[in-house]
Design an enzyme around this catalytic site. Structure first.
Site, short mmCIF file in Angstrom:
data_model
loop_
_atom_site.label_atom_id
_atom_site.label_comp_id
_atom_site.label_asym_id
_atom_site.label_seq_id
_atom_site.Cartn_x
_atom_site.Cartn_y
_atom_site.Cartn_z
N PHE A 137 0.85 -1.19 0.00
CA PHE A 137 0.00 0.00 0.00
C PHE A 137 0.88 1.24 0.00
CE2 PHE A 137 -2.49 3.49 1.60
CZ PHE A 137 -3.67 3.36 0.89
N ASP A 222 9.24 2.82 1.82
CA ASP A 222 8.05 3.54 2.28
C ASP A 222 7.89 3.27 3.77
OD1 ASP A 222 5.50 4.32 3.02
OD2 ASP A 222 4.51 3.53 1.23
N LYS A 251 2.44 9.73 8.17
CA LYS A 251 1.62 9.41 9.34
C LYS A 251 2.08 9.98 10.68
CE LYS A 251 -1.11 5.60 7.67
NZ LYS A 251 -0.77 5.02 6.38
C1 LIG Z 1 -1.01 5.24 4.96
C2 LIG Z 1 0.06 4.85 4.04
C3 LIG Z 1 0.33 5.58 2.86
C4 LIG Z 1 -0.56 6.71 2.39
O1 LIG Z 1 -0.54 7.79 3.27
P1 LIG Z 1 -1.66 8.97 3.11
O2 LIG Z 1 -1.20 9.99 4.09
O3 LIG Z 1 -2.98 8.36 3.43
O4 LIG Z 1 -1.59 9.45 1.70
C5 LIG Z 1 1.41 5.22 2.10
N1 LIG Z 1 2.19 4.18 2.46
C6 LIG Z 1 1.98 3.46 3.56
C7 LIG Z 1 2.90 2.34 3.91
C8 LIG Z 1 0.90 3.75 4.39
O5 LIG Z 1 0.66 3.02 5.48
#
Ligand SMILES: *Cc1c(COP(=O)(O)O)cnc(C)c1O
Length: 397
Positions: A137, A222, A251
């Site tokens: 994700f 990420d 986050k």
């Molecule tokens: C939540 C998340 C995202 C996206 O972040 P947003 O602030 O909702 O755009 C991207 N990568 C990972 C691993 C995430 O958990």
């Protein structure tokens, strides 16, 4: 306003992308939340791994209040003192030499994808293709949803962006087999979050790094969910003894103020030059001041140790619980990023826990996910474990 009237207003005026919900949360303190009707909850989700310091953290609150009284925003047409201090601190505590600030995880990954493509273009050897993992994700913008290796998020949004390839996570052989001279970057989560709290083998990232080095490919990690103390260290990748070329954060970065960041090596940073990327709000005085206060609190002596102690305590309790509950398949995760896989669909359990005063969430159909604030206490863990045991018993699992 009551929960009911907030719900009616929501349904009348907000596009229904999030579906029906039961609670309207209006106030928090530490790991405790209250709803519009005054009911109290223990927060074991932290707004999806965002409020790592808990709610209404005094240091962050003061920093926001002070900055709000001085200057909220001025754009990146001018130097921004709190942004420069934040970048200096992020450089000091990570592999990264340079930073770019934005407002979300998707935007941070978007910046990383653009940087990787432009880097190879600037080198004179364009390699626009990017490998990501199945079940990953990375966000909901067109580039990051394309990077997200889950077909359900692509449905109806075709055509997806060209140049993305997906390989099974935690499989170095499959990764190496997917490499062509057109591949310029590999984008991975150190632990997959939304995809089910999947922890790869201990040497996976090390082997991925070796593959990247061998083929001269940029490694993008990420750390939007795993970063900022969530998995036992400030960034998850340091546990693998490697560094990426590019890392994304969001986050937990400003404990709830929208904030994203992309950090990279000096070499990778040469991919961007004046005018190649920008954000109006990115790293503005307010979000930077909040992030600086957040990072300072996370780095306070003893903070991570305390988090790791409570993590060990929670895992101990969860493993005992799993031993007594026939429908638990596995307890997994690191630090306070925890997945409990059940044989059943966890929707009803999430609902029952909420009814009983515990807020957490799923990660895929069968996995219950705990992402508590990093400041939870043993008493709060005991309370959640007792409620979890009762709820699972009531469901006859
Ligand atoms: C939540 C998340 C995202 C996206 O972040 P947003 O602030 O909702 O755009 C991207 N990568 C990972 C691993 C995430 O958990």
């Amino acid at each position: 306003m009551s929960t009911e009237s907030i719900r009616d207003l929501n349904d009348a005026h907000i596009i229904n992308t999030y579906g029906p919900r039961k609670l309207a949360l209006t106030r928090g303190e530490g790991a405790v939340l209250w709803d519009a009707d005054g009911r109290e909850y223990l927060d074991f989700f932290a707004g999806i791994a965002v409020c790592n310091l808990g709610h209404a953290h005094p240091g962050v609150t003061t920093a926001i209040q002070e900055q709000a009284g001085k200057l909220l925003h001025c754009s990146n047409l001018y130097y921004i003192e709190p942004q420069t201090k934040l970048a200096e601190l992020l450089c000091a505590v990570s592999f990264a030499d340079k930073w770019f600030f934005c407002n979300s995880g998707a935007e941070a990954n978007e910046a990383a994808i653009k940087l990787a493509r432009r880097f190879w273009s600037q080198q004179g050897t364009p390699k626009p293709e990017i490998i990501t993992a199945e079940q990953s994700f990375h966000g909901r913008t067109m580039a990051t949803v394309t990077a997200t290796g889950q077909p359900k998020y692509h449905e109806g949004f075709e055509a997806m962006l060209p140049g993305f390839h997906y390989v099974p996570y935690n499989n170095v052989a499959a990764l190496e087999a997917a490499i062509t001279p057109q591949v310029g970057a590999i984008l991975l989560e150190p632990i997959q979050g939304e995809g089910g709290v999947r922890v790869p083998d201990v040497d996976y990232l090390k082997q991925v790094r070796a593959v990247c080095d061998k083929h001269d490919i940029l490694l993008i990690l990420d750390e939007v969910q795993t970063g900022l103390g969530r998995t036992g260290t400030l960034f998850a990748h340091t546990q693998s003894g490697i560094t990426p070329d590019i890392m994304t954060l969001a986050k937990g970065l400003a404990n709830g103020v929208p904030m994203g960041a992309m950090g990279c090596t000096e070499r990778a940073a040469t991919g961007f030059s004046v005018g190649s990327h920008a954000s109006t709000f990115g790293g503005n005085p307010l979000s930077s001041a909040a992030a600086l206060a957040t990072l300072n609190a996370l780095l306070a002596p003893g903070f991570q140790d305390a988090t790791n102690e409570i993590s060990e305590y929670l895992f101990e309790k969860l493993n005992t619980f799993a031993g007594d509950c026939a429908s638990v398949v596995e307890v997994r995760g690191k630090g306070l990023m925890i997945g409990i896989e059940f044989k059943e669909t966890v929707g009803p359990l999430v609902g029952a826990l909420q009814e009983s005063g515990v807020i957490c969430g799923p990660a895929g159909p069968n996995v219950l996910r705990f992402l508590p604030p990093l400041i939870i206490t043993t008493e709060q863990v005991d309370k959640v474990m007792s409620i979890l045991t009762t709820c699972v018993g009531a469901l006859k699992w």
